[in-house]
Design a protein around this motif. Structure first.
Motif, PDB file in Angstrom:
ATOM      1  N   PHE A   1       0.836  -1.204   0.000  1.00  0.00           N
ATOM      2  CA  PHE A   1       0.000   0.000   0.000  1.00  0.00           C
ATOM      3  C   PHE A   1       0.871   1.254   0.000  1.00  0.00           C
ATOM      4  CE2 PHE A   1      -2.355  -3.251   2.327  1.00  0.00           C
ATOM      5  CZ  PHE A   1      -3.661  -3.111   1.878  1.00  0.00           C
ATOM      6  N   SER A   2       0.407   2.286  -0.690  1.00  0.00           N
ATOM      7  CA  SER A   2       1.000   3.610  -0.517  1.00  0.00           C
ATOM      8  C   SER A   2       0.495   4.166   0.805  1.00  0.00           C
ATOM      9  CB  SER A   2       0.602   4.543  -1.658  1.00  0.00           C
ATOM     10  OG  SER A   2       1.225   4.148  -2.854  1.00  0.00           O
ATOM     11  N   LEU A   3       1.402   4.748   1.574  1.00  0.00           N
ATOM     12  CA  LEU A   3       1.042   5.350   2.857  1.00  0.00           C
ATOM     13  C   LEU A   3       0.823   6.834   2.665  1.00  0.00           C
ATOM     14  CD1 LEU A   3       3.719   3.852   5.282  1.00  0.00           C
ATOM     15  CD2 LEU A   3       1.495   2.942   4.639  1.00  0.00           C
ATOM     16  N   VAL A   4      -0.336   7.301   3.066  1.00  0.00           N
ATOM     17  CA  VAL A   4      -0.674   8.711   2.909  1.00  0.00           C
ATOM     18  C   VAL A   4      -0.970   9.287   4.294  1.00  0.00           C
ATOM     19  CG1 VAL A   4      -2.259  10.351   1.844  1.00  0.00           C
ATOM     20  CG2 VAL A   4      -1.608   8.262   0.607  1.00  0.00           C
ATOM     21  N   GLU A   5      -0.261  10.356   4.632  1.00  0.00           N
ATOM     22  CA  GLU A   5      -0.545  11.039   5.893  1.00  0.00           C
ATOM     23  C   GLU A   5      -1.925  11.654   5.818  1.00  0.00           C
ATOM     24  OE1 GLU A   5       3.557  12.857   7.712  1.00  0.00           O
ATOM     25  OE2 GLU A   5       2.654  13.942   6.044  1.00  0.00           O
ATOM     26  N   LYS A   6      -2.763  11.374   6.799  1.00  0.00           N
ATOM     27  CA  LYS A   6      -4.104  11.962   6.816  1.00  0.00           C
ATOM     28  C   LYS A   6      -4.031  13.482   6.965  1.00  0.00           C
ATOM     29  CE  LYS A   6      -6.684   8.004   8.575  1.00  0.00           C
ATOM     30  NZ  LYS A   6      -7.461   7.445   9.701  1.00  0.00           N
ATOM     31  N   GLU A   7      -3.109  13.953   7.775  1.00  0.00           N
ATOM     32  CA  GLU A   7      -3.027  15.384   8.065  1.00  0.00           C
ATOM     33  C   GLU A   7      -2.609  16.215   6.857  1.00  0.00           C
ATOM     34  OE1 GLU A   7      -0.246  18.105  10.901  1.00  0.00           O
ATOM     35  OE2 GLU A   7      -1.247  16.391  11.863  1.00  0.00           O
ATOM     36  N   THR A   8      -1.657  15.701   6.052  1.00  0.00           N
ATOM     37  CA  THR A   8      -1.114  16.495   4.948  1.00  0.00           C
ATOM     38  C   THR A   8      -1.516  15.999   3.559  1.00  0.00           C
ATOM     39  OG1 THR A   8       0.897  15.166   4.739  1.00  0.00           O
ATOM     40  CG2 THR A   8       0.947  17.006   6.337  1.00  0.00           C
ATOM     41  N   GLY A   9      -1.927  14.749   3.452  1.00  0.00           N
ATOM     42  CA  GLY A   9      -2.214  14.166   2.143  1.00  0.00           C
ATOM     43  C   GLY A   9      -0.968  13.713   1.403  1.00  0.00           C
ATOM     44  N   ALA A  10       0.198  13.809   2.046  1.00  0.00           N
ATOM     45  CA  ALA A  10       1.461  13.434   1.407  1.00  0.00           C
ATOM     46  C   ALA A  10       1.650  11.919   1.417  1.00  0.00           C
ATOM     47  CB  ALA A  10       2.631  14.100   2.121  1.00  0.00           C
ATOM     48  N   THR A  11       2.152  11.386   0.308  1.00  0.00           N
ATOM     49  CA  THR A  11       2.531   9.978   0.256  1.00  0.00           C
ATOM     50  C   THR A  11       3.909   9.865   0.898  1.00  0.00           C
ATOM     51  OG1 THR A  11       1.258   9.637  -1.763  1.00  0.00           O
ATOM     52  CG2 THR A  11       2.942   7.998  -1.258  1.00  0.00           C
ATOM     53  N   VAL A  12       3.998   9.051   1.965  1.00  0.00           N
ATOM     54  CA  VAL A  12       5.217   9.022   2.776  1.00  0.00           C
ATOM     55  C   VAL A  12       5.932   7.672   2.772  1.00  0.00           C
ATOM     56  CG1 VAL A  12       4.459  10.918   4.261  1.00  0.00           C
ATOM     57  CG2 VAL A  12       3.889   8.549   4.885  1.00  0.00           C
TER      58      VAL A  12
ATOM     59  N   GLY B   1      11.882  12.091   5.062  1.00  0.00           N
ATOM     60  CA  GLY B   1      11.127  12.890   6.025  1.00  0.00           C
ATOM     61  C   GLY B   1      10.102  12.113   6.821  1.00  0.00           C
ATOM     62  N   ALA B   2       9.913  10.824   6.515  1.00  0.00           N
ATOM     63  CA  ALA B   2       8.877  10.038   7.203  1.00  0.00           C
ATOM     64  C   ALA B   2       9.422   9.142   8.311  1.00  0.00           C
ATOM     65  CB  ALA B   2       8.109   9.199   6.192  1.00  0.00           C
ATOM     66  N   SER B   3      10.726   9.008   8.397  1.00  0.00           N
ATOM     67  CA  SER B   3      11.317   8.136   9.417  1.00  0.00           C
ATOM     68  C   SER B   3      11.193   8.745  10.805  1.00  0.00           C
ATOM     69  CB  SER B   3      12.803   7.901   9.121  1.00  0.00           C
ATOM     70  OG  SER B   3      12.935   7.177   7.939  1.00  0.00           O
ATOM     71  N   GLY B   4      11.194   7.879  11.795  1.00  0.00           N
ATOM     72  CA  GLY B   4      11.191   8.326  13.181  1.00  0.00           C
ATOM     73  C   GLY B   4       9.837   8.760  13.701  1.00  0.00           C
ATOM     74  N   LYS B   5       8.781   8.523  12.947  1.00  0.00           N
ATOM     75  CA  LYS B   5       7.438   8.928  13.361  1.00  0.00           C
ATOM     76  C   LYS B   5       6.558   7.737  13.742  1.00  0.00           C
ATOM     77  CE  LYS B   5       7.573  13.007  10.420  1.00  0.00           C
ATOM     78  NZ  LYS B   5       6.895  13.792   9.375  1.00  0.00           N
ATOM     79  N   GLY B   6       7.095   6.531  13.606  1.00  0.00           N
ATOM     80  CA  GLY B   6       6.327   5.335  13.918  1.00  0.00           C
ATOM     81  C   GLY B   6       5.406   4.877  12.802  1.00  0.00           C
ATOM     82  N   TYR B   7       5.543   5.463  11.611  1.00  0.00           N
ATOM     83  CA  TYR B   7       4.646   5.111  10.506  1.00  0.00           C
ATOM     84  C   TYR B   7       4.797   3.656  10.067  1.00  0.00           C
ATOM     85  CZ  TYR B   7       3.486  10.062   9.689  1.00  0.00           C
ATOM     86  OH  TYR B   7       3.041  11.352   9.802  1.00  0.00           O
ATOM     87  N   ALA B   8       6.031   3.153   9.969  1.00  0.00           N
ATOM     88  CA  ALA B   8       6.221   1.774   9.511  1.00  0.00           C
ATOM     89  C   ALA B   8       5.591   0.792  10.492  1.00  0.00           C
ATOM     90  CB  ALA B   8       7.708   1.474   9.316  1.00  0.00           C
ATOM     91  N   THR B   9       5.733   1.062  11.776  1.00  0.00           N
ATOM     92  CA  THR B   9       5.141   0.186  12.788  1.00  0.00           C
ATOM     93  C   THR B   9       3.617   0.265  12.751  1.00  0.00           C
ATOM     94  OG1 THR B   9       7.099   0.496  14.171  1.00  0.00           O
ATOM     95  CG2 THR B   9       5.128  -0.377  15.248  1.00  0.00           C
TER      96      THR B   9
END
Length: 177
Positions: A68-79, A102-110
């Motif tokens: 899946f492409s990961l999209v931040e809900k807040e910004t709409g950016a594909t991360v 810019g997406a590392s360290g935010k817990g997105y992968a987990t």
């Protein structure tokens, strides 16, 4: 029916996980042009990055599952891109993740990995899942550990060489996380 009609959309607290589209290409190409892609075959020129994006979309059509492409809900950016993968030559179904600049360290992968694993177990009925991690990719090792995965041998990939296999908890164990 469009090609994406069979790809579900998943939601987490901060992310929308949707099928990859051509609209993701510029950020996808930037990832593959950067050193961030070292563990997944990069850096690569745009033309080869485009082929990989098409491969990601095609995996859904041929296998019925994919990343899946990961999209931040807040910004709409594909991360990033996170999901299920099993091309020819892989030992079994894999849960993999790549985060863009810019997406590392935010817990997105987990966060996304847990949602995709739950989808694999509850919707697809899978009973086991691995993640293969290249030597030296300590960031991915940390994600695997946060997801409760444990080392389970090695696999030698024909292009990437030796990779550590991390076995995810079985469905019942994973639901207790």
């Amino acid at each position: 029916m469009t090609a994406l009609a069979s790809i579900p959309t998943l939601h987490t607290e901060r992310l929308t996980l949707r099928g990859p589209t051509e609209a993701d290409f510029d950020v996808f190409a930037a990832f593959y042009a950067s050193e961030r892609s070292n563990f997944v075959g990069g850096p690569l020129p745009r033309e080869q990055a485009y082929r990989i994006l098409m491969q990601e979309a095609g995996h859904w059509q041929l296998k019925g599952f994919g990343r899946f492409s990961l999209v931040e809900k807040e910004t709409g950016a594909t991360v990033g891109i996170v999901g299920l993968w099993n091309p020819v030559g892989f030992p079994e179904n894999e849960l993999g993740w790549d985060l863009f600049d810019g997406a590392s360290g935010k817990g997105y992968a987990t966060e996304a990995g847990a949602a995709v694993r739950a989808y694999a177990y509850s919707t697809l009925g899978w009973t086991t899942l691995i993640s293969m991690i290249a030597d030296g990719n300590e960031a991915s090792v940390r994600v695997a550990k946060r997801l409760g995965a444990r080392p389970d041998g090695t696999f030698t990939h024909e292009r990437f060489g030796p990779m550590a296999i991390w076995r995810h908890p079985a469905p019942k164990e994973a639901s207790n996380d």
